[in-house]
Design an enzyme around this catalytic site. Structure first.
Site, short mmCIF file in Angstrom:
data_model
loop_
_atom_site.label_atom_id
_atom_site.label_comp_id
_atom_site.label_asym_id
_atom_site.label_seq_id
_atom_site.Cartn_x
_atom_site.Cartn_y
_atom_site.Cartn_z
CD GLU A 1 -2.80 -1.16 2.45
OE1 GLU A 1 -3.68 -0.28 2.52
OE2 GLU A 1 -2.63 -2.02 3.33
CB SER B 1 -5.46 -1.20 -0.39
OG SER B 1 -5.25 -0.07 0.42
CE1 TYR C 1 -7.15 4.32 -0.92
CE2 TYR C 1 -6.86 2.14 -1.84
CZ TYR C 1 -7.01 2.96 -0.74
OH TYR C 1 -7.04 2.43 0.52
NE ARG D 1 -12.83 2.58 5.90
CZ ARG D 1 -11.71 2.28 5.24
NH1 ARG D 1 -10.73 3.16 5.13
NH2 ARG D 1 -11.55 1.08 4.71
CG ASP E 1 -14.25 -1.29 5.58
OD1 ASP E 1 -14.48 -0.08 5.64
OD2 ASP E 1 -13.17 -1.76 5.17
CD GLU F 1 -10.81 -5.20 5.93
OE1 GLU F 1 -9.77 -4.52 5.75
OE2 GLU F 1 -11.09 -6.19 5.24
CG ASN G 1 -9.20 -0.44 7.24
OD1 ASN G 1 -8.40 -1.04 6.56
ND2 ASN G 1 -10.52 -0.58 7.09
N GLY H 1 -6.96 5.57 4.98
CA GLY H 1 -6.47 6.50 3.98
C GLY H 1 -6.89 7.93 4.25
#
Length: 342
Positions: free
Chosen positions: A39, A172, A244, A283, A285, A301, A303, A307
């Site tokens: 990443e 990602s 992205y 964050r 999901d 999951e 994070n 980002g």
């Protein structure tokens, strides 16, 4: 091969976000970005945005790429604190957090343990399941495990909608793929792709429904859930390109949900974040599926260093909560601290 099942939910109440310090009080700040993970490119973009925001706010901020500089140089930089915006391996898995603890440099985000746990998706799911939190059914499969036995297990009713196969410790969407029910050639191909990135693969029940994400700030009882974001990707494929670089993905923030349901999902995410011991920001999901007894959320999951690019979801949710990007970055930086011996 290990396997897991789903849990149930209860609600909690998100608390107000903490305040932040004046820029001049932060001292000399390092922005750790880039790194050696898959990443890296995303981290460079995130780091550039964070560095620019800090400097524009009057912070004495300096970039530092661990792929280009040694740990001795990191120590010699004599940072008073660092903003860690390294994504993936070595930056989001507890590795750099251990280095910073050793150097006694306060850092943003989760500590060693929470970072390592969140990076390891099966371990995260085990903790959530033990806490009674809902997550899709799953198997964990190592390279030398019995693929045939795993494929047979995936014929169970709970995997009927199909599968998602991904590396156990990657981000990602690298190495991730969807597999139709009963498609063994596609199943084996997806495993080979996942194993390119990790010796362990996560095989997960595919939840067909609405894709959401919940950004969180703070820690413990002071954790705040920001407005939910709904992700509407082309063909429901929110892959690396659509995350992205593409412009075909639609983001709805706040997500158009019944307020009571939105609050229930936010409360669930606060519980999940706290169960892992995360801090600073993160964050989670979520997939939302219509079931016989109503819409049910499933946690995918966490994070711990999300980002911060122009396509990123945490800044989007923060804007919906009235927090602009410079203020968001300062809030996160204000929470930098050591965890061991503090």
């Amino acid at each position: 091969m290990t396997m897991g099942t789903k849990g149930s939910t209860t609600a909690t109440t998100a608390m107000p976000a903490q305040g932040h310090l004046a820029p001049r009080t932060f001292g000399r700040v390092g922005v750790l970005y880039g790194g050696r993970s898959s990443e890296r490119d995303v981290s460079i973009r995130s780091g550039a945005a964070v560095l620019r925001a800090l400097r524009e706010a009057g912070v004495d901020a300096h970039e530092f790429d661990p792929a280009m500089h040694t740990l001795a140089e990191l120590e010699a930089a004599r940072f008073d604190r660092v903003f860690c915006i390294l994504h993936g391996r070595y930056g989001e898995d507890g590795a750099i957090q251990g280095v910073l603890e050793t150097l006694r440099v306060p850092y943003t985000g989760s500590g060693i343990r929470a970072s390592a746990v969140a990076m390891d998706k099966p371990t995260t799911k085990e903790i959530w399941t033990a806490a009674g939190l809902p997550t899709p059914a799953w198997l964990q499969l190592a390279r030398d495990d019995d693929v045939g036995a795993a494929f047979a297990r995936c014929g169970a009713a709970e995997f009927a909608p199909g599968l998602v196969v991904k590396p156990a410790r990657e981000g990602s969407s690298f190495g991730a793929g969807k597999v139709g029910a009963g498609d063994r050639p596609a199943f084996e191909a997806a495993l080979r792709e996942a194993w390119k990135y990790d010796a362990q693969a996560l095989i997960e029940e595919r939840i067909i429904g609405r894709e959401l994400t919940c950004a969180l700030l703070g820690e413990g009882a002071d954790t705040t859930a920001l407005p939910l974001v709904e992700i509407c990707a082309p063909d429901a494929n929110y892959d690396y390109q659509n995350k992205y670089f593409g412009d075909r993905t639609e983001y709805r923030c706040p997500a158009p949900l019944d307020p009571a349901l939105a609050q229930r999902i936010q409360d669930l995410c606060v519980r999940a974040y706290r169960a892992i011991g995360a801090r600073g920001w993160g964050r989670i999901d979520v997939m939302l599926r219509d079931e016989a007894d109503g819409a049910k959320p499933y946690l995918l999951e966490l994070n711990t260093a999300p980002g911060m690019t122009d396509h990123s979801l945490v800044p989007m949710a923060a804007r919906a909560a009235g927090i602009d990007f410079p203020d968001l970055v300062l809030r996160i930086l204000a929470g930098a601290r050591l965890e061991l011996g503090a």
